[in-house]
Design a protein around this motif. Structure first.
Motif, PDB file in Angstrom:
ATOM      1  N   SER A 139       0.832  -1.208   0.000  1.00 55.16           N
ATOM      2  CA  SER A 139       0.000   0.000   0.000  1.00 55.16           C
ATOM      3  C   SER A 139       0.864   1.255   0.000  1.00 55.16           C
ATOM      4  CB  SER A 139      -0.909  -0.017   1.229  1.00 55.16           C
ATOM      5  OG  SER A 139      -1.698   1.150   1.281  1.00 55.16           O
ATOM      6  N   LYS A 140       1.879   1.257   0.844  1.00 55.55           N
ATOM      7  CA  LYS A 140       2.760   2.423   0.914  1.00 55.55           C
ATOM      8  C   LYS A 140       3.455   2.675  -0.425  1.00 55.55           C
ATOM      9  CE  LYS A 140       6.815   2.374   3.083  1.00 55.55           C
ATOM     10  NZ  LYS A 140       7.835   2.387   4.157  1.00 55.55           N
ATOM     11  N   ASN A 141       3.906   1.605  -1.071  1.00 54.15           N
ATOM     12  CA  ASN A 141       4.607   1.754  -2.345  1.00 54.15           C
ATOM     13  C   ASN A 141       3.672   2.206  -3.461  1.00 54.15           C
ATOM     14  OD1 ASN A 141       7.096   1.053  -1.300  1.00 54.15           O
ATOM     15  ND2 ASN A 141       6.873  -1.121  -1.773  1.00 54.15           N
ATOM     16  N   CYS A 142       2.408   1.767  -3.393  1.00 51.28           N
ATOM     17  CA  CYS A 142       1.438   2.227  -4.397  1.00 51.28           C
ATOM     18  C   CYS A 142       1.197   3.734  -4.262  1.00 51.28           C
ATOM     19  CB  CYS A 142       0.121   1.473  -4.240  1.00 51.28           C
ATOM     20  SG  CYS A 142       0.164  -0.230  -4.822  1.00 51.28           S
ATOM     21  N   VAL A 143       1.075   4.188  -3.026  1.00 52.99           N
ATOM     22  CA  VAL A 143       0.884   5.626  -2.790  1.00 52.99           C
ATOM     23  C   VAL A 143       2.127   6.397  -3.224  1.00 52.99           C
ATOM     24  CG1 VAL A 143       0.538   7.389  -1.016  1.00 52.99           C
ATOM     25  CG2 VAL A 143      -0.768   5.264  -0.925  1.00 52.99           C
ATOM     26  N   THR A 144       3.307   5.840  -2.922  1.00 57.23           N
ATOM     27  CA  THR A 144       4.559   6.483  -3.336  1.00 57.23           C
ATOM     28  C   THR A 144       4.651   6.572  -4.854  1.00 57.23           C
ATOM     29  OG1 THR A 144       5.706   5.681  -1.359  1.00 57.23           O
ATOM     30  CG2 THR A 144       7.078   6.339  -3.217  1.00 57.23           C
TER      31      THR A 144
END
Length: 725
Positions: free
Chosen positions: A509-514
């Protein structure tokens, strides 16, 4: 005139004309003459009208070699125009063009000075970008639904009580079970006897703020408590007890004791007296003083504005004549005294009504109703609600939706066997919270895992090189995930596989937002434009700070020279250096005049006169021009002094002016000060401000000499035709 010549007159490029003419010659061979003429007519008509729409990429001006498109200029210009209230004129466009050219020259000067490479600038810009990006890193449909839900809930205020059994969010199974059993036992008792809620709260609740009140939090509305608590409150019928639920604070049971329509916000005047602020401020003395003030208000002898300005100990409102900003009861959830205070204001029938003195834990109060502001319509509140929703944990629902959208749009693909390979290779350090990436084996442990990898992907790679998933064409490996796990390592109290899977999902999730963040400028024109404004605005600010604002404050020689050149612009009018005493009666005026002539200090005189009544005497000391009349209860006090030359004749002279307005006035003229120039120290602020204007003009003149500016007049004129009325 040939067809190709007509296209040339329309302003098409030579290569475009050539292509069109070749195509038309080819079409002519397969059509009769009449049909071909109709086709040409239609083509010219469409082309002509198409050219009337101004290309947003057209350059309206070039400053220092930097091209500014008509789209950018128009967008910035329209931001500064209220289209509902004013018509756009050509003069306004010309005026803004001049300002925008100056702005762009300042930006270029900042670049030439190297300010765009300064570490402070880059750090500040990154901070602003991060703040701006938050507005785009969510799913708008989900956010819109959350905004509407919040608005619908805001229509109601709920009176809520609760029982809390605290438990940490990451508590182990044993501690969690103890807490759950405790709350369950309370819940079982409430099922048998719901009326026992208050006593059970006093005996068991871990919330120190509401425990002694039987769990009573007072009234609440949306966006004031954590989202799970709000959800449960708005889904529990009035008079009912909720089921057990959990928040980040622990386990709760709540009861909704009342439901009322949102009353909106109220603006009030407030006068407050505190007990114990001085040795003289005893409970009896403060009560007597608040009652004296109330009697003067009730008789019409004074106003709450005047009384608050002179006596209130609410220093946030005292110097605004007691007037406060709009408040609501629900903003003080958990503070029953303050909710009672707001309720007093709402209980007043009409604007201007004043309540009797009442006491809270904060002190004694008198309130006057000024106005009530009801809850606004949805569209009016939308932006504020959006900001509140995005700053609240409920926004995670919107982020989750964004993550799914990013996955769908950017070729997301997972390789679950790689996560299983990592899981099988973890040792006890993961459970203990001491996991290190370097401690992983070179290849995955477990034959089954190896066989799975061979069968599904034929990978004979080291464990850290295995791909967990692909997003936007980039591989995310076990090695990268292991680095993340090491940075957040903590003891695992539950199931290892579940814990690893939770951490993996959070990392994805964090990488998708990044990923979305990194591509915002190409995905969102709105973000791109606002970010450009930030970038250029900070640059210009820093350059202005360096060459104008800071210089005006630190260049003492330049400032002194400027002051001497413009000294006549900064003058005092006639002034009185005076002590002015405001007395409640003629007898007090006479006693005060005698005391002043004896050179007794003003504070001592007031202390003696106010022993029996706190409102007997007040005073002002200072140097006053006629324009300072607003500082006094009645402007005629200063007008009297300035009107009669006798008051200017002698220094240290005491006069009784008798009754002016509601006060009997004593004045000690320390000295009359005729009109004179202000010293630089007396007027540094205004002088520095004018000096800044001079510095900026000199800077701007230098930039116009340094850089070339070219305005595209045809594009500018076309813009004026479109916008000017």
């Amino acid at each position: 005139m040939s067809i190709c010549q007509r296209f040339a007159r329309l302003g098409l490029a030579k290569n475009e004309i050539g292509t069109i003419c070749v195509l038309l010659r080819f079409v002519k061979k397969s059509m009769n003459t009449s049909a071909f003429k109709v086709l040409i007519g239609l083509f010219l008509l469409v082309t002509t009208f198409g050219l009337k729409a101004q290309d947003p990429r057209s350059v309206i001006f070039t400053a220092a070699g930097n091209k500014v498109t008509v789209d950018e200029f128009e967008r910035q210009f329209l931001k500064n125009i209220n289209l509902e209230d004013e018509k756009i004129t050509a003069a306004q466009i010309d005026e803004y063009l001049d300002l925008y050219i100056k702005f762009k020259l300042k930006i270029q000067d900042a670049h030439d000075a190297g300010l765009d490479t300064a570490r402070n600038y880059r750090d500040e810009l990154q901070m602003y970008r991060d703040q701006l990006a938050r507005n785009y890193l969510y799913d708008r449909e989900v956010t819109d639904a959350l905004i509407k839900e919040a608005y619908d809930r805001l229509q109601w205020e709920l009176a809520v009580s609760h029982i809390l059994i605290t438990i940490a969010p990451d508590a182990g199974p044993a501690d969690t079970l103890i807490a759950f059993n405790k709350i369950k036992n309370i819940g079982d008792q409430l099922l048998k006897d719901p009326s026992a809620f208050e006593s059970l709260a006093r005996e068991n609740s871990d919330d120190p703020g509401s425990k002694d009140n039987g769990g009573n939090l007072g009234y609440m509305t949306a966006l004031q408590v954590v989202y799970p608590f709000e959800n449960m409150a708005y889904n529990t019928p009035m008079g009912s007890v909720s089921r057990i639920f959990r928040t980040e604070f622990g386990y709760h049971i709540l009861k909704v004791t009342d439901k009322r329509a949102n009353r909106g916000e109220i603006k009030m005047r407030h006068l407050m007296l505190r007990v114990g602020t001085t040795p003289e401020a005893t409970a009896d003395a403060v009560k007597a003083k608040i009652n004296e003030i109330y009697q003067r208000l009730k008789s019409g002898e004074s106003t709450l504005a005047s009384m608050a300005r002179n006596y209130s100990e609410d220093y946030n409102s005292r110097y605004q004549d007691g007037e406060m900003d709009f408040v609501s009861a629900t903003q003080f959830i958990g503070d029953l005294d303050r909710q009672k205070w707001v309720d007093k204001g709402f209980s007043l029938s009409n604007p201007g009504d004043i309540c009797e003195p009442f006491q809270t834990s904060y002190g004694w109060h008198i309130l006057q109703k000024v106005a009530v502001r009801p809850l606004g319509p949805f569209e009016q509140m939308r932006v504020v609600l959006k900001n509140q929703v995005q700053g609240d944990r409920r926004a995670q629902k919107s982020v989750d939706a964004l993550v799914e959208k990013v996955k769908a749009e950017n070729g997301f693909k997972e390789y679950p066997e790689a996560l299983k390979a990592l899981e099988s290779s973890l040792d006890s350090t993961y459970i203990k919270g001491t996991f290190k990436k370097a401690g992983l084996p070179m290849y995955a442990r477990g034959a089954k895992t190896q066989e799975t990898i061979k069968a599904t992907r034929n990978l004979q790679q080291p464990l850290l090189d295995l791909n967990l998933y692909v997003l936007g064409g980039k591989n995310y490996t076990v090695g990268e995930f292991a680095t993340e796990l090491e940075s957040i390592s903590r003891p695992v109290t539950g199931n290892v596989a579940e814990h690893l899977n939770t951490q993996y999902k959070a990392w994805v999730s964090k990488n998708c937002v990044t990923y979305q963040d990194a591509h915002l400028e190409e995905k969102s024109a709105e973000f791109r434009n606002i970010y450009q404004e930030y970038r250029e605005g900070i640059l210009m600010f820093n350059r202005m700070q360096e060459l104008v604002w800071e210089k005006a404050n630190t260049d003492s020689v330049g400032l002194d020279k400027f002051y001497n050149q413009h000294k006549t612009d900064y003058t005092w009018g006639d002034r009185f250096d005076a002590e002015i005493y405001l007395c409640a009666s003629q007898d007090i005026m006479n006693r005060v005049a005698k005391s002043v002539r004896k050179k007794i200090a003003a504070d001592s005189i007031r202390r003696a006169e106010n022993k029996t009544n706190q409102l007997n005497l007040d005073f002002r000391i200072g140097k006053y021009e006629l324009a300072d009349s607003f500082l006094f209860p009645d402007k005629r006090i200063l007008e009297t002094l300035f009107a009669d030359p006798k008051y200017r004749a002698k220094s240290d002279k005491v006069y009784t002016l008798n009754k002016i307005g509601k006060d009997w006035v004593v004045v000690k003229v320390v000295k009359f000060l005729p009109a004179s120039s202000k010293t630089l120290s007396e007027t540094r602020g205004p002088v520095a401000s004018k000096y800044q204007e001079t510095l900026e003009k000199e800077w701007m003149d230098a930039l116009k000499s340094k850089y070339t500016v070219e305005v595209n007049e045809p594009v500018l004129n076309e813009l004026k035709k479109r916008l000017a009325k």
